[in-house]
Design a protein around this motif. Structure first.
Motif, short mmCIF file in Angstrom:
data_model
loop_
_atom_site.label_atom_id
_atom_site.label_comp_id
_atom_site.label_asym_id
_atom_site.label_seq_id
_atom_site.Cartn_x
_atom_site.Cartn_y
_atom_site.Cartn_z
N THR A 291 0.84 -1.20 0.00
CA THR A 291 0.00 0.00 0.00
C THR A 291 0.87 1.25 0.00
N ARG A 292 1.89 1.26 0.84
CA ARG A 292 2.76 2.44 0.95
C ARG A 292 3.46 2.72 -0.37
N VAL B 151 -8.68 6.68 9.97
CA VAL B 151 -8.65 7.77 8.99
C VAL B 151 -8.33 7.22 7.61
N THR B 152 -9.17 7.56 6.66
CA THR B 152 -8.96 7.06 5.29
C THR B 152 -9.13 8.19 4.29
N GLN C 293 -11.54 5.54 -4.27
CA GLN C 293 -12.28 4.75 -5.25
C GLN C 293 -12.46 5.50 -6.58
N ARG C 294 -12.76 6.79 -6.46
CA ARG C 294 -13.04 7.58 -7.65
C ARG C 294 -11.84 8.42 -8.03
N THR D 174 -10.66 1.91 -0.47
CA THR D 174 -11.01 1.67 -1.87
C THR D 174 -12.48 1.38 -2.08
N ARG D 175 -13.25 1.21 -0.99
CA ARG D 175 -14.70 1.14 -1.19
C ARG D 175 -15.35 2.04 -0.16
#
Ligand SMILES: [Zn+2]
Length: 431
Positions: free
Chosen positions: A226-227, A344-345, A349-350, A427-428
């Motif tokens: 991910t990083r 925290v995210t 997704q978009r 991502t969702r």
């Protein structure tokens, strides 16, 4: 910010107490972890008992909120432990008063063991005035000053043994914390914080190094993937902690600056924060800017007119006091601040030129809201912030997550701010 209380704490830290502690610790002759445990005058046992009594004295001002214990354990045979040996950490816990925050723990430590040339020489004189009576004295002085203040979160003041034997005391504490599922939100080690005249001839009384790792020691392969995809090698929780310490220290001890070192410790070397990092707890190391190696891990002797050995005459007590002030201001700010936001995210997704951030609601009743912080990707520290109210999502319009790093911090009604939480990609969406 409880500015006045923090300023009072900073002012109450007294270099004379620190000097007295360092001289007392040196008076035990050696504090090698393998030295005498039952002699009332010489060896690590005498130092342990004296420290225990001093922390108990500090606890008297706490109205029962500070408790002191000897955390003893048998260390099995190891590289620098020729036979099983009892090690003891002296641990003073100042319990937080806010029910929602009392299980959030900040640990500050120094190591009270010492060594001369050989880590397994238990007989030689090992005064250890700087390494690490200086850090131990700073921690004891913080406990003395801070015991009478009531913090929301819990602060643990600790003197550990076995550092020179391989970080053994701190490893034991960190492992216990992990097994008991303690919420250790930050750990500071103070190690070699007393010498302001380096072996390079530079006298620097105005800075302290704070070392922090960029990539977490316990990062999983999935997290690394991910990083690599979204960045973050300069944004571990330990790095956010270092930035918090710099901001707080520079504000409350303005004549004395934090020099952030973007590295886990000094080059190729280590300290008592590492066992915490390895278990997923954020941590930093405080240490002086220019070391003098003739006064570390040396038998006390004179060679060609040069004095070797870690003697109190080479410790700058006023300097140690300033290091303690930066620690204490930062711990107080953490102890009164709300928890850093969890979950925290960034909604990834978009494809969008806006940046949408989401996080979980904090549980503290005195929470006021949150701030989004950001910086350009090449900046060392957060440069901008925006209060967004008591919400759990916010969209930064027209600011692309490609071009900035973003973070979120929480703020309470007194203005106390948490360290920054760095988002993971989501991502969702939840809706
Ligand atoms: Zn040390």
């Amino acid at each position: 910010m409880r500015n006045r209380a923090i300023a009072n704490i900073v002012r109450e830290i007294d270099a004379r107490n620190i000097e007295a502690t360092i001289r007392k610790l040196v008076s035990f002759g050696t504090r090698n972890t393998l030295s005498e445990q039952n002699d009332p005058k010489r060896g690590i046992g005498a130092a342990r008992d004296w420290l225990y009594a001093e922390f108990l004295k500090a606890a008297e001002a706490s109205n029962g909120r500070m408790t002191v214990e000897k955390q003893s354990f048998e260390q099995a045979k190891a590289a620098r432990v020729p036979e099983p040996t009892i090690l003891t950490n002296v641990v003073a816990t100042l319990k937080g008063s806010q029910p929602e925050a009392t299980d959030r723990i900040y640990v500050v430590s120094g190591h009270y063991d010492s060594m001369c040339n050989s880590p397994t020489d238990a007989k030689c004189d090992a005064p250890g005035a700087n390494d690490d009576a200086s850090g131990t004295a700073a921690v004891l002085e913080m406990a003395r000053v801070m015991a009478k203040y009531e913090f929301d979160a819990t602060i643990v003041f600790m003197a550990v043994a076995g550092e020179e034997q391989g970080l053994l005391g701190s490893t034991h504490f960190a492992e216990q914390a992990k097994q008991k599922n303690w919420n250790v939100d930050a750990m500071f080690t103070n190690d070699i914080v007393g010498n302001s005249l380096g072996g390079n001839g530079v006298r620097d009384r105005d800075h302290v190094r704070v070392c922090s790792e960029g990539v977490p020691s316990n990062e999983t392969p999935a997290e690394a993937t991910t990083r690599r995809s979204v960045g973050g090698e300069n944004d571990s929780a330990s790095r956010q902690l270092a930035r918090f310490i710099k901001e707080t220290g520079d504000a409350f001890v303005p004549q004395f600056k934090v020099m952030m070192i973007y590295r886990r410790d000094r080059y190729g070397r280590g300290g008592d924060h590492i066992p915490f990092l390895e278990r997923g707890y954020p941590g930093v190391r405080f240490t002086e800017v220019n070391e003098e190696f003739r006064h570390q891990h040396q038998n006390v002797r004179v060679e060609n007119g040069v004095q070797f050995g870690d003697l109190p005459e080479f410790v700058d007590f006023a300097y140690v006091a300033n290091v303690a002030r930066v620690n204490a201001a930062s711990l107080a700010a953490l102890g009164w601040a709300p928890s850093r936001p969890k979950g925290v995210t960034i909604v990834a997704q978009r494809l969008s030129n806006d940046t949408e951030l989401r996080w979980d609601a904090n549980k503290e009743p005195d929470l006021a809201g949150y701030e989004i912080v950001w910086r350009e990707t090449t900046a060392a520290v957060w440069t901008d912030s925006k209060p967004v109210g008591n919400v759990t999502s916010f969209t930064m319009k027209g600011m692309s997550k490609d071009n900035y790093f973003f973070g979120v911090r929480s703020v309470d009604k007194d203005g106390n701010k948490s360290p920054v939480s760095y988002p993971r990609p989501q991502t969702r969406t939840n809706n």
